[in-house]
Design an enzyme around this catalytic site. Structure first.
Site, mmCIF file in Angstrom:
data_model
loop_
_atom_site.group_PDB
_atom_site.id
_atom_site.type_symbol
_atom_site.label_atom_id
_atom_site.label_comp_id
_atom_site.label_asym_id
_atom_site.label_seq_id
_atom_site.Cartn_x
_atom_site.Cartn_y
_atom_site.Cartn_z
ATOM 1 C CG ASP A 7 -1.585 1.331 1.083
ATOM 2 O OD1 ASP A 7 -2.282 2.062 0.031
ATOM 3 O OD2 ASP A 7 -2.650 1.620 1.871
ATOM 4 C CD GLU A 68 -4.138 1.562 -2.846
ATOM 5 O OE1 GLU A 68 -4.935 0.978 -2.011
ATOM 6 O OE2 GLU A 68 -4.319 3.024 -2.656
ATOM 7 C CG ASP A 141 -1.180 3.113 5.894
ATOM 8 O OD1 ASP A 141 -1.229 4.414 4.625
ATOM 9 O OD2 ASP A 141 -1.059 3.433 7.138
#
Length: 182
Positions: A7, A68, A141
């Site tokens: 992330d 991501e 996160d």
């Protein structure tokens, strides 16, 4: 299949490793956050993210890396930092020959919770449940990185079959040459 989920972020870059196959219980191998000081120079922050990701790659030896996909936000500065951290993760994996997959936030949310509009609490709760953890990983996160890895494990087999079908169809379809079929 062992997947490192990333992330991306400059201040907090979530990382999580999940192992398993679609349709079977998954196992969390590790989870954490690569942190950089907000007041440091951009170059030093990117080097710190690189070193952190390299450490995770060395320690956990994933077969895939799921990152991501950066999406547009109103805050351009945040988007730029996220994109830069994302590029570092892609570079680290690609340098080692590890395949990289990009997943959108809504794709990850839908895979893990059933809704592409789930909030962070819902994602954290489902990650906790799916990986049979005692508590949701903190900060968010870290939970998001695990969700990325889970998403990739579940979606990769279908995506691979689709890519193979397209490649097979492309190989069997006559190619157009100067406007005519050959």
């Amino acid at each position: 299949m062992r997947v490192l989920g990333v992330d991306p972020g400059l201040t907090r870059c979530g990382v999580g490793v999940v192992e398993g196959v679609a349709g079977r219980p998954l196992t969390m191998i590790g989870v954490g956050v690569v942190r950089t000081p907000a007041d440091a120079d951009l170059g030093h922050r990117l080097v710190a993210v690189e070193q952190g990701i390299e450490q995770w790659l060395d320690e956990h030896r994933p077969q895939y890396v799921a990152v991501e996909r950066v999406f547009s936000q109103h805050n351009v500065r945040t988007v730029m930092g996220t994109a830069q951290a994302s590029a570092v993760a892609i570079l680290c994996a690609s340098r080692r020959g590890i395949p990289v997959a990009l997943h959108t936030p809504s794709e990850v949310k839908a895979a893990v919770t059933g809704s592409g509009r789930a909030d962070k609490a819902q994602v954290g709760a489902m990650v906790t449940r799916l990986l049979r953890l005692a508590a949701p990983p903190k900060p968010a996160d870290a939970a998001d990185a695990l969700a990325l890895a889970i998403c990739h494990i579940w979606r990769a087999p279908a995506q691979n079959r689709l890519q193979q079908a397209v490649a097979q169809h492309t190989a069997q379809t006559p190619r157009a040459v100067k406007g005519r079929l050959t």
